[in-house]
Design an enzyme around this catalytic site. Structure first.
Site, PDB file in Angstrom:
ATOM      1  N   SER A 222     -35.180 -23.973 -30.708  1.00 23.34           N
ATOM      2  CA  SER A 222     -34.833 -23.175 -29.534  1.00 23.34           C
ATOM      3  C   SER A 222     -33.976 -23.933 -28.520  1.00 23.34           C
ATOM      4  CB  SER A 222     -36.146 -22.671 -28.933  1.00 23.34           C
ATOM      5  OG  SER A 222     -35.928 -21.816 -27.877  1.00 23.34           O
TER       6      SER A 222
ATOM      7  N   ARG B  38     -50.183 -27.349 -16.156  1.00 26.88           N
ATOM      8  CA  ARG B  38     -50.646 -27.131 -17.533  1.00 26.88           C
ATOM      9  C   ARG B  38     -49.897 -28.060 -18.492  1.00 26.88           C
ATOM     10  NH1 ARG B  38     -46.546 -24.342 -19.891  1.00 26.88           N
ATOM     11  NH2 ARG B  38     -47.638 -23.979 -21.829  1.00 26.88           N
ATOM     12  N   PRO B  39     -50.536 -28.382 -19.615  1.00 28.43           N
ATOM     13  CA  PRO B  39     -49.814 -29.210 -20.587  1.00 28.43           C
ATOM     14  C   PRO B  39     -48.809 -28.344 -21.334  1.00 28.43           C
ATOM     15  CG  PRO B  39     -52.017 -28.686 -21.403  1.00 28.43           C
ATOM     16  CD  PRO B  39     -51.907 -28.058 -20.050  1.00 28.43           C
ATOM     17  N   SER B  40     -47.602 -28.857 -21.568  1.00 25.94           N
ATOM     18  CA  SER B  40     -46.613 -28.096 -22.332  1.00 25.94           C
ATOM     19  C   SER B  40     -47.083 -27.967 -23.773  1.00 25.94           C
ATOM     20  CB  SER B  40     -45.274 -28.841 -22.297  1.00 25.94           C
ATOM     21  OG  SER B  40     -44.452 -28.382 -23.343  1.00 25.94           O
ATOM     22  N   GLY B  41     -46.738 -26.853 -24.401  1.00 27.97           N
ATOM     23  CA  GLY B  41     -47.050 -26.676 -25.821  1.00 27.97           C
ATOM     24  C   GLY B  41     -45.859 -27.015 -26.694  1.00 27.97           C
TER      25      GLY B  41
ATOM     26  N   GLU C 168     -41.102 -13.572 -19.857  1.00 31.08           N
ATOM     27  CA  GLU C 168     -41.404 -14.826 -19.184  1.00 31.08           C
ATOM     28  C   GLU C 168     -40.263 -15.074 -18.204  1.00 31.08           C
ATOM     29  OE1 GLU C 168     -43.951 -17.630 -21.985  1.00 31.08           O
ATOM     30  OE2 GLU C 168     -41.896 -17.529 -22.662  1.00 31.08           O
ATOM     31  N   ALA C 169     -40.556 -15.815 -17.121  1.00 30.75           N
ATOM     32  CA  ALA C 169     -39.524 -16.068 -16.123  1.00 30.75           C
ATOM     33  C   ALA C 169     -38.296 -16.721 -16.758  1.00 30.75           C
ATOM     34  CB  ALA C 169     -40.080 -16.976 -15.028  1.00 30.75           C
ATOM     35  N   ASN C 170     -38.510 -17.485 -17.830  1.00 33.76           N
ATOM     36  CA  ASN C 170     -37.387 -18.185 -18.463  1.00 33.76           C
ATOM     37  C   ASN C 170     -36.474 -17.272 -19.282  1.00 33.76           C
ATOM     38  OD1 ASN C 170     -38.678 -17.760 -20.960  1.00 33.76           O
ATOM     39  ND2 ASN C 170     -39.820 -19.668 -20.775  1.00 33.76           N
TER      40      ASN C 170
ATOM     41  N   ASP D 185     -30.186 -19.090 -24.935  1.00 37.96           N
ATOM     42  CA  ASP D 185     -30.606 -20.426 -25.380  1.00 37.96           C
ATOM     43  C   ASP D 185     -30.140 -20.672 -26.821  1.00 37.96           C
ATOM     44  OD1 ASP D 185     -32.423 -18.849 -26.729  1.00 37.96           O
ATOM     45  OD2 ASP D 185     -34.089 -20.228 -26.448  1.00 37.96           O
TER      46      ASP D 185
HETATM   47  P1  NG1 Z   1     -44.196 -24.869 -22.855  1.00 35.59           P
HETATM   48  O1  NG1 Z   1     -43.446 -26.107 -23.277  1.00 35.59           O
HETATM   49  O2  NG1 Z   1     -45.520 -24.678 -23.528  1.00 35.59           O
HETATM   50  O3  NG1 Z   1     -44.245 -24.733 -21.374  1.00 35.59           O
HETATM   51  C1  NG1 Z   1     -41.984 -23.406 -23.128  1.00 35.59           C
HETATM   52  C2  NG1 Z   1     -41.863 -22.326 -22.090  1.00 35.59           C
HETATM   53  C3  NG1 Z   1     -42.572 -21.092 -22.592  1.00 35.59           C
HETATM   54  C4  NG1 Z   1     -42.040 -20.650 -23.952  1.00 35.59           C
HETATM   55  C5  NG1 Z   1     -42.041 -21.847 -24.919  1.00 35.59           C
HETATM   56  C6  NG1 Z   1     -41.408 -21.543 -26.248  1.00 35.59           C
HETATM   57  C7  NG1 Z   1     -41.797 -22.598 -19.651  1.00 35.59           C
HETATM   58  C8  NG1 Z   1     -42.521 -23.047 -18.439  1.00 35.59           C
HETATM   59  N1  NG1 Z   1     -42.465 -22.731 -20.821  1.00 35.59           N
HETATM   60  O4  NG1 Z   1     -43.351 -23.624 -23.359  1.00 35.59           O
HETATM   61  O5  NG1 Z   1     -42.437 -20.071 -21.656  1.00 35.59           O
HETATM   62  O6  NG1 Z   1     -40.780 -20.064 -23.856  1.00 35.59           O
HETATM   63  O7  NG1 Z   1     -41.377 -22.987 -24.339  1.00 35.59           O
HETATM   64  O8  NG1 Z   1     -40.052 -21.671 -26.303  1.00 35.59           O
HETATM   65  O9  NG1 Z   1     -40.673 -22.129 -19.549  1.00 35.59           O
HETATM   66 ZN    ZN Z   2     -35.396 -19.840 -27.931  1.00 33.50          ZN
END
Ligand code: NG1
Ligand code: ZN
Length: 555
Positions: free
Chosen positions: A67, A513-516, A391-393, A289
């Site tokens: 992504s 929060r921890p990023s995933g 999502e805001a993004n 993206d």
């Molecule tokens: P993480 O890294 O878990 O915050 C990010 C985006 C999610 C989602 C995922 C998948 C933010 C704050 N977080 O996740 O909304 O789009 O990547 O691509 O933008």
């Molecule tokens: Zn993407």
């Protein structure tokens, strides 16, 4: 159940050992890491997606992409036969398989997946090998060919065939997999891609038919992030020009993927992407993206002595515009069709507070908050007749219930609002968030409302916000609840965050929060002024750093 040759699985697995220090887990959007680490993960995802296809008796998909991440990363997302994402109850099995240390563990883990079906609901589904295959798609990262070979080896180890869909955006791939499993299965995956464009563009053309071009001539400057989206957008430029949408493409592959460009960069940094010309006030611009499943619009307002002001129209603004338009159309339906339609807007904690207030107080629609990740939003959206989620993004879409679509089909001949809603349901890629579909949606709604970007922006004014990320030794030590708005561990961190928030004016908020998808912890804040939001984020970041074992520079 098919006879699985576990000796073959064992032997094939030995060519793809897991790097000993690499411990992959299925995150916000599948597996993602530096591409050099991922061969074993891709092989095992090949096994998993083939197993899933055998259990369901249908063709699943596998998309190789990271992504918006940097070009040296890559990742994998698994796709269900109906074009949706891997069910959440399969995620632990995916993680367990990806983390196996030996080939024997891989065999045992796979055997357990196939014999238990992971959940009882999938256990008894018949297999029908021969007509099913696994579909592969990928973006334009240089690591894709090697990772593809590993995934193909995984699928082949289970004796399942595969189809190479080629360079596709993530949302195209979801659409193609859905088509492939539909009763009118296309003759080739190429034909399925053509159906994708025909469906979306055909509906867009009908929605804007007869309407005058926008005052700016319909020019839309698109930042393609040097990603796979550009590859496809060039093919439809001419046709959309005839429908009054002039797409001017930038960052089409001459620069580095996602480097100072793309929707994530524009949304998080609040700057125009690299390679863009100097912008005229309110000229229409947008950014997608790397795999084209996210979209944000942006422009500049008039210039001051300090320069031009960047205006970001993010996922929240797209959701608000869409919800407002849909609500207007629903109001026009006769009672027999539209009296008891349940509409919901689904957001995450990152949604700007002003957008939540707008939807609740101006549109009078219900708002639901889920954890981050479209898999949660998508699931929540299913409980409405019209579930609008973003999502805001910039990642989101709209889901229409089958029952509502049936009612609209019955009414479309006599009611133009019903017809418009049906066309919207086709412009919108309902399988997953889709930047191209989002562009057509926004452009159609703006044209129908005869709105400029500034009128759209004026729906509400964003509350100043700030997002930062920092590194800690082990981000798994940070656990959260209440749709990620409250921190459970480390004990005491939430108390500190609450104490900090109380020093700012009412309406201020912050969470952690921890990023995933990255080895990072994210901090988000909102406050009445930008200075206060920056300050709050920085102070909360410091508290996290101190309580959760920060690494590197303190915020
Ligand atoms: P993480 O890294 O878990 O915050 C990010 C985006 C999610 C989602 C995922 C998948 C933010 C704050 N977080 O996740 O909304 O789009 O990547 O691509 O933008
Ligand atoms: Zn993407």
């Amino acid at each position: 159940m098919t006879n699985i040759d576990y000796v073959k699985v064992f032997e094939s697995s030995s060519a793809f050992p897991r790097p000993s220090s690499f411990c992959p887990s299925y995150g916000t959007a599948g597996f993602r890491a530096d591409a050099s680490l991922l061969l074993s993960t891709l092989f095992r995802c090949g096994l998993l997606v083939a197993a899933r296809s055998l259990l369901l008796g249908k063709s699943c998909g596998l998309m190789i992409t990271a992504s918006h991440n940097q070009v040296s990363d890559n990742g994998v997302k698994l796709i269900e036969p109906d074009g949706s994402m891997l069910p959440q109850d399969w995620e632990p099995a995916a993680t367990a398989l990806a983390q196996c240390s030996t080939d024997q563990e891989v065999v045992d883990s796979l055997r357990s997946i196939l014999t238990t079906g992971v959940s009882a609901s999938t256990l008894n589904t018949p297999s029908c090998e021969g007509i099913l295959s696994v579909l592969f798609g990928y973006d334009n990262r240089p690591s894709a060919p090697d990772l593809l070979k590993a995934a193909v080896a995984g699928v082949a180890a289970l004796g399942v065939q595969h189809q190479d869909v080629g360079f596709v955006t993530t949302p195209m791939m979801h659409f193609v997999v859905h088509q492939w499993n539909s009763p009118c299965r296309p003759a080739s995956t190429h034909e399925a891609q053509e159906t994708y464009f025909e469906t979306l563009i055909g509906a867009f053309e009908q929605l804007v038919e007869g309407l005058p071009r926008p005052p700016d001539g319909g020019q839309l400057l698109i930042d393609c992030a040097n990603g796979v989206g550009a590859h496809h957008l060039v093919k439809v430029q001419q046709r959309l020009w005839s429908a009054g949408l002039q797409m001017v493409l930038f960052n089409t592959g001459d620069g580095q993927l996602n480097m100072e460009c793309g929707a994530d960069h524009v949304q998080k940094e609040r700057v125009a992407p690299t390679g863009f010309p100097e912008l005229k006030p309110y000229s229409r611009c947008c950014s997608v993206d790397g795999d084209a499943d996210r979209l944000v619009y942006f422009t500049v307002a008039g210039s001051t002595s300090e320069g031009t002001t960047m205006l970001l129209l993010d996922g929240d603004k797209i959701a608000s515009l869409t919800a407002a338009f849909i609500k207007d159309l629903l109001k026009q339906l006769p009672d027999s069709v539209g009296s008891d339609i349940k509409v919901g807007v689904i957001q995450t904690a990152y949604a700007n507070g002003a957008s939540t207030s707008y939807v609740k107080e101006q549109l009078l629609l219900s708002v639901e908050c889920t954890p981050t990740g479209v898999k949660y939003l998508h699931q929540a959206a299913h409980s409405y007749d019209v579930g609008v989620y973003w999502e805001a993004n910039g990642h989101g879409t709209v889901l229409f219930s089958a029952e509502l679509l049936r009612r609209l089909e019955k009414a479309e001949r006599v009611c133009s609002a019903a017809k418009d809603l049906l066309l919207l349901s086709k412009v919108i890629n309902q399988t997953v968030g889709d930047a191209f579909s989002g562009i057509l949606l926004v452009e159609a709604v703006l044209r129908r409302k005869a709105w400029s970007l500034s009128q759209w922006d004026g729906l509400y004014q964003d509350m100043p916000s700030r997002q930062i990320k920092l590194k800690v030794a082990d981000r798994a030590l940070i656990t959260v609840e209440d749709a990620e708005r409250k921190c459970v561990t480390p004990a005491g961190l939430q108390k500190d965050i609450d104490a900090l928030i109380s020093e700012y004016p009412a309406g201020s908020r912050a969470f952690v929060r921890p990023s995933g998808t990255e080895d990072a912890v994210r901090v988000y804040s909102e406050a009445p002024t930008q200075e206060q939001a920056n300050d709050l984020a920085c102070r909360v970041g410091k508290a996290v750093y101190l309580q959760a074992g920060g690494v590197g520079p303190m915020p």
